[in-house]
Structure formats: structure tokens, C-alpha cells
Design an enzyme around this catalytic site. Structure first.
Site, PDB file in Angstrom:
ATOM      1  N   LYS A  78      -8.593   3.974  15.773  1.00  0.00           N
ATOM      2  CA  LYS A  78      -8.255   5.401  15.739  1.00  0.00           C
ATOM      3  C   LYS A  78      -8.009   5.838  17.172  1.00  0.00           C
ATOM      4  O   LYS A  78      -8.567   5.250  18.111  1.00  0.00           O
ATOM      5  CB  LYS A  78      -9.434   6.193  15.146  1.00  0.00           C
ATOM      6  CG  LYS A  78      -9.064   7.568  14.651  1.00  0.00           C
ATOM      7  CD  LYS A  78      -8.630   7.549  13.190  1.00  0.00           C
ATOM      8  CE  LYS A  78      -8.297   8.950  12.713  1.00  0.00           C
ATOM      9  NZ  LYS A  78      -8.068   8.993  11.261  1.00  0.00           N
ATOM     10  N   GLY A 177      -9.562  23.296  -1.681  1.00  0.00           N
ATOM     11  CA  GLY A 177      -8.505  22.982  -0.719  1.00  0.00           C
ATOM     12  C   GLY A 177      -7.215  22.603  -1.422  1.00  0.00           C
ATOM     13  O   GLY A 177      -7.113  21.532  -2.012  1.00  0.00           O
ATOM     14  N   GLY A 179      -4.138  22.059  -0.145  1.00  0.00           N
ATOM     15  CA  GLY A 179      -3.146  21.663   0.861  1.00  0.00           C
ATOM     16  C   GLY A 179      -2.237  20.583   0.314  1.00  0.00           C
ATOM     17  O   GLY A 179      -1.994  20.510  -0.893  1.00  0.00           O
ATOM     18  N   ASN A 180      -1.767  19.729   1.197  1.00  0.00           N
ATOM     19  CA  ASN A 180      -0.811  18.687   0.786  1.00  0.00           C
ATOM     20  C   ASN A 180      -1.359  17.855  -0.365  1.00  0.00           C
ATOM     21  O   ASN A 180      -0.673  17.614  -1.355  1.00  0.00           O
ATOM     22  CB  ASN A 180      -0.497  17.760   1.971  1.00  0.00           C
ATOM     23  CG  ASN A 180       0.349  18.460   2.997  1.00  0.00           C
ATOM     24  OD1 ASN A 180       1.278  19.188   2.658  1.00  0.00           O
ATOM     25  ND2 ASN A 180       0.009  18.275   4.269  1.00  0.00           N
ATOM     26  N   VAL A 181      -2.596  17.379  -0.237  1.00  0.00           N
ATOM     27  CA  VAL A 181      -3.162  16.500  -1.255  1.00  0.00           C
ATOM     28  C   VAL A 181      -3.680  17.310  -2.448  1.00  0.00           C
ATOM     29  O   VAL A 181      -3.389  16.992  -3.604  1.00  0.00           O
ATOM     30  CB  VAL A 181      -4.299  15.630  -0.685  1.00  0.00           C
ATOM     31  CG1 VAL A 181      -4.835  14.697  -1.762  1.00  0.00           C
ATOM     32  CG2 VAL A 181      -3.825  14.822   0.510  1.00  0.00           C
TER      33      VAL A 181
HETATM   34  P1  NAI Z   1      -4.046  20.088   4.487  1.00  0.00           P
HETATM   35  O1  NAI Z   1      -4.326  20.583   5.854  1.00  0.00           O
HETATM   36  O2  NAI Z   1      -2.630  20.049   3.994  1.00  0.00           O
HETATM   37  O3  NAI Z   1      -4.871  20.960   3.411  1.00  0.00           O
HETATM   38  C1  NAI Z   1      -6.169  21.384   3.589  1.00  0.00           C
HETATM   39  C2  NAI Z   1      -6.329  22.667   2.767  1.00  0.00           C
HETATM   40  O4  NAI Z   1      -7.695  23.023   2.751  1.00  0.00           O
HETATM   41  C3  NAI Z   1      -5.563  23.836   3.332  1.00  0.00           C
HETATM   42  O5  NAI Z   1      -4.845  24.512   2.296  1.00  0.00           O
HETATM   43  C4  NAI Z   1      -6.666  24.733   3.920  1.00  0.00           C
HETATM   44  O6  NAI Z   1      -6.350  26.109   3.853  1.00  0.00           O
HETATM   45  C5  NAI Z   1      -7.822  24.386   3.014  1.00  0.00           C
HETATM   46  N1  NAI Z   1      -9.137  24.610   3.605  1.00  0.00           N
HETATM   47  C6  NAI Z   1      -9.573  24.303   4.837  1.00  0.00           C
HETATM   48  N2  NAI Z   1     -10.867  24.622   4.987  1.00  0.00           N
HETATM   49  C7  NAI Z   1     -11.247  25.156   3.811  1.00  0.00           C
HETATM   50  C8  NAI Z   1     -12.472  25.674   3.329  1.00  0.00           C
HETATM   51  N3  NAI Z   1     -13.571  25.740   4.093  1.00  0.00           N
HETATM   52  N4  NAI Z   1     -12.509  26.134   2.068  1.00  0.00           N
HETATM   53  C9  NAI Z   1     -11.418  26.098   1.273  1.00  0.00           C
HETATM   54  N5  NAI Z   1     -10.237  25.600   1.672  1.00  0.00           N
HETATM   55  C10 NAI Z   1     -10.158  25.156   2.926  1.00  0.00           C
HETATM   56  O7  NAI Z   1      -4.744  18.652   4.391  1.00  0.00           O
HETATM   57  P2  NAI Z   1      -4.414  17.472   3.389  1.00  0.00           P
HETATM   58  O8  NAI Z   1      -3.412  16.574   3.989  1.00  0.00           O
HETATM   59  O9  NAI Z   1      -4.188  18.016   2.045  1.00  0.00           O
HETATM   60  O10 NAI Z   1      -5.807  16.676   3.423  1.00  0.00           O
HETATM   61  C11 NAI Z   1      -6.925  17.175   2.726  1.00  0.00           C
HETATM   62  C12 NAI Z   1      -8.128  16.319   3.048  1.00  0.00           C
HETATM   63  O11 NAI Z   1      -7.878  14.970   2.639  1.00  0.00           O
HETATM   64  C13 NAI Z   1      -8.489  16.237   4.536  1.00  0.00           C
HETATM   65  O12 NAI Z   1      -9.890  16.125   4.656  1.00  0.00           O
HETATM   66  C14 NAI Z   1      -7.834  14.929   4.982  1.00  0.00           C
HETATM   67  O13 NAI Z   1      -8.502  14.374   6.092  1.00  0.00           O
HETATM   68  C15 NAI Z   1      -8.034  14.087   3.744  1.00  0.00           C
HETATM   69  N6  NAI Z   1      -7.069  13.004   3.623  1.00  0.00           N
HETATM   70  C16 NAI Z   1      -5.732  13.297   3.562  1.00  0.00           C
HETATM   71  C17 NAI Z   1      -4.808  12.265   3.421  1.00  0.00           C
HETATM   72  C18 NAI Z   1      -3.348  12.560   3.285  1.00  0.00           C
HETATM   73  O14 NAI Z   1      -2.598  11.672   2.832  1.00  0.00           O
HETATM   74  N7  NAI Z   1      -2.887  13.746   3.629  1.00  0.00           N
HETATM   75  C19 NAI Z   1      -5.225  10.859   3.379  1.00  0.00           C
HETATM   76  C20 NAI Z   1      -6.678  10.679   3.378  1.00  0.00           C
HETATM   77  C21 NAI Z   1      -7.544  11.728   3.523  1.00  0.00           C
END
Ligand code: NAI
Length: 348
Positions: A78, A177, A179-181
Site C-alpha cells: 500500500k 452508505g 456510494g459507488n458500492v
Molecule cells: P464512496 O465514497 O463512493 O461511498 C461512501 C458513501 O458513504 C458515500 O455516499 C458517503 O456519503 C457515505 N458515508 C460516509 N460516511 C458515512 C456515515 N458515517 N454514515 C452514512 N454514510 C456515510 O465509497 P465506495 O467506493 O462506495 O466504498 C465504500 C466502502 O467500501 C469504503 O469503506 C471502501 O473502502 C470499501 N471498498 C470499496 C471498494 C470499491 O471497489 N470501491 C473495494 C473494497 C472496499
């Protein structure tokens, strides 16, 4: 570059200070026992180099376990760039790419918090040792649909164990959450007939989910304790606490967020409370499987999809072993990963 003496059980830790570009960064290689180390490039504000290096090391170790459990011929590494996104000037990114290149393939960098596909594309002009690009024969693109799919199939495995069926009708899933996932997981679950409970810091995202999926909205703090069968943490880490283990009605926890356990004791607390925790790094490996295909130079969408669906079987094995040995699932996942790395390797 300075190689640090105090690197714990890591193979190599490098710190980088480039006065010309202002770049300050660290690269940690935890293990190359299974192959070159692969892990994201995080761009974040850290108080100092020491904290940044510590974080890179902690995350690199996690990648060793994640890549091993995913069955990838890759080790764990990392890197971190200090200073937040404003630190990512073109000259700093190129200086960082030169540092990666200097490691001659021992570390392959990918997208992470604070870095984008465009950043990876830009660094690829300097080094071939980055993955997750948008162009080229092996380009793997957005990892999040693959991550969501892996979480979905792991949830099916968990439902099978707890309910004796993976049918999601009459199943209430809470997604923290969107977000993307989280959003892609919501789409997948909704198609499978699950009822959704959702929370996000962004009210617009929540309103969209209400309209799109007929989801029930909750405040982020309230969602973990709402009446649901499955809790899917898909925001930041630390959502699972001892209180959650004691109070939440959810029997299954299966989500994408990294580092879901607020501290290691929560693994045992969840097990003792009769909850089935699908270990985060086991179920969220779909994205790294996708990027690994590019890193290994042989991107094949069908093969990646098959590999991602295989997360269901790995999850099933983990759950069954936990049941058989009365061991918390997180500890079981660690043991499987360690066995794959090999008892005598540098990482064991
Ligand atoms: P993202 O940044 O697109 O989405 C995160 C979402 O969570 C956002 O909509 C944000 O507003 C919301 N959020 C943040 N803090 C919050 C809280 N306290 N309460 C409620 N909502 C909250 O991130 P993404 O890419 O969707 O990733 C989500 C998680 O999955 C992260 O922890 C990331 O490290 C993990 N992850 C993602 C991967 C990927 O392919 N994108 C791969 C492996 C793990």
C-alpha cells in the site's frame, strides 16, 4: 529514498521526499510471498510522515490477507501520499510514479481513497507498475460493480447458512452508505426482492434510494439498530462495535466497507451474540480481483466475473469452519489467509 529500520514484519518500507515537486509519500510492502505486492495509493492528510508510514504499513498488511484469501498470486502493499488531493500536482504524481518504478515491480499501485483512474492513467506514462487504468488492452476500469457483486454473493452464502435459503424475498437489508458500492449493491438486492433500509450522510442519495427502490430511510446512527435481517456497512470503517453486537437485531453482517470491526474484540462479541459476520476483506475482494487481472496483464471480463462469484464459496467455507470449530468468522478468515501465505513465509 530512505529505507526505515523499524518496519515490523514488513519486507520493505520506503519514504519519499522530493523537494522539487513537494511530494511526501510512503510505500509499504508487507509481503511478496505469493507474488508482487498490490494495493491502492491513498492520498490523505496525515499529521506527519511517521503517521502516514504507519497507516501505509497497516493497510499493506491488510492487503496481504485480502489478496491471499482472494486466491490471487499477489502479495500485499500500500502507499500513501501526504497532504490531501491538493498534493497531487502533476509533478508530484510523476515523482511518485518514479518511486514506484524504482521498486521494479515489487509494488503495483492502484486507485484508493483520494486517487482516481485519471491519476493512475497519468502515472502510467512513467511506470508500468500501476493498475486500474481506463485505456489499454488490459484496462480494468471501475472496480465498484465487482465489489458490489462479491458482497451480494457472500450475502447469499450467509443467508443459506442462517435461513437455509438464499431467497431474498421477505429479507430486510440495511445499507449504510449509498456510494459507488452501496448503490450498486442496493440495485442488486432490490432486483433479488429484498426490502431495503438505507442511510447516508448525503440526503439526496437517500431520497434517490427511496424513489428508486422504495427504500426506508434512517439516520446513519439509527440504521445499525433498525429492524433488519442483514446489515451491510458500505461507508467507512468501524461500524461494528460491541454495543452493536449486543443490541442490533441483524443476524447477518455483510458489507463492503474496509475495517468494519471497531476493534479486534468485536469479532468474538459478534460470534458470541449469535451473529454471522462475513469478514470484510473476504467479501469486498471483487474490486481487487478486477484490478489484479489488469496488473497480471490478462484482463478477461468473464474470468473476473467467475472469480468474483467464487467469493460465495470462500464465504461458505469460512462460515462452515467457524461453525465446526466454534471460532469467530474473522479469526477463521485470518487463519485461511495465513495458511495460503504459508507458515514459513515472511508474512506468517
Ligand atoms: P464512496 O465514497 O463512493 O461511498 C461512501 C458513501 O458513504 C458515500 O455516499 C458517503 O456519503 C457515505 N458515508 C460516509 N460516511 C458515512 C456515515 N458515517 N454514515 C452514512 N454514510 C456515510 O465509497 P465506495 O467506493 O462506495 O466504498 C465504500 C466502502 O467500501 C469504503 O469503506 C471502501 O473502502 C470499501 N471498498 C470499496 C471498494 C470499491 O471497489 N470501491 C473495494 C473494497 C472496499
Amino acid at each position: 529514498m530512505v529505507e526505515k529500520a523499524d518496519i515490523d514484519d514488513h519486507e520493505k518500507v520506503v519514504t519519499i521526499s522530493d523537494p522539487d515537486s513537494g511530494l511526501r509519500a510512503a510505500i509499504a510492502i508487507h509481503s511478496t510471498a505469493l507474488g508482487p505486492s498490490l494495493g491502492g495509493i491513498r492520498c490523505w492528510t496525515y499529521p506527519d510522515m511517521r503517521e502516514a508510514t504507519r497507516d501505509a504499513m497497516r493497510l499493506a498488511r491488510g492487503m496481504t490477507f485480502k489478496n491471499a484469501l482472494a486466491g490471487l498470486p499477489l502479495g500485499g502493499g500500500k502507499s500513501v501520499i501526504l497532504g490531501g488531493t491538493e498534493a497531487k500536482t502533476p509533478s508530484a504524481l510523476h515523482a511518485f510514479a518514479r518511486a514506484i518504478d524504482g521498486l521494479r515491480g515489487q509494488y503495483i499501485g492502484a486507485e484508493d481513497v483520494g486517487t482516481t483512474v485519471a491519476d493512475i492513467d497519468f502515472m502510467r506514462d512513467v511506470t508500468p507498475h500501476v493498475a486500474g487504468t481506463s485505456w489499454g488492452a488490459a484496462a480494468s476500469g471501475d472496480p465498484s460493480p465487482h465489489t458490489a457483486e462479491g458482497v451480494f454473493v457472500a450475502m447469499q452464502a450467509a443467508l443459506d447458512v442462517v435461513h437455509g435459503t438464499d431467497d431474498m424475498h421477505n429479507c430486510r437489508v440495511g445499507i449504510l452508505g449509498l456510494g459507488n458500492v452501496g448503490w450498486k449493491l442496493a440495485e442488486r438486492l432490490s432486483r433479488a426482492g429484498a426490502a431495503l433500509l438505507v442511510a447516508d450522510l448525503d440526503p439526496a442519495r437517500v431520497a434517490e434510494a427511496e424513489a428508486e427502490f422504495g427504500a426506508q430511510a434512517f439516520a446513519p446512527r439509527a440504521l445499525p439498530y433498525a429492524p433488519m435481517d442483514v446489515f451491510a456497512p458500505c461507508a467507512l470503517g468501524g461500524a461494528l462495535t460491541v454495543d452493536f453486537a449486543k443490541i442490533s437485531p441483524a443476524r447477518i453482517i455483510c458489507g463492503a466497507a474496509n475495517n468494519q470491526l471497531a476493534d479486534p474484540s468485536v469479532d468474538t462479541a459478534l460470534w458470541q451474540a449469535g451473529k454471522l459476520y462475513a469478514p470484510d476483506y473476504l467479501v469486498n475482494a471483487g474490486g481487487v480481483m478486477n484490478v489484479a487481472a489488469e496488473a497480471l496483464g490478462e484482463y478477461d471480463a468473464y474470468r473476473v466475473a467467475t472469480q468474483v462469484r467464487g467469493i460465495r464459496e470462500t464465504a461458505r467455507q469460512c462460515f462452515e469452519q467457524a461453525e465446526r470449530t466454534d471460532t469467530p468468522t474473522g479469526a477463521v478468515a485470518d487463519a485461511i489467509a495465513l495458511a495460503r501465505i504459508g507458515a514459513n513465509s515472511a508474512a506468517a
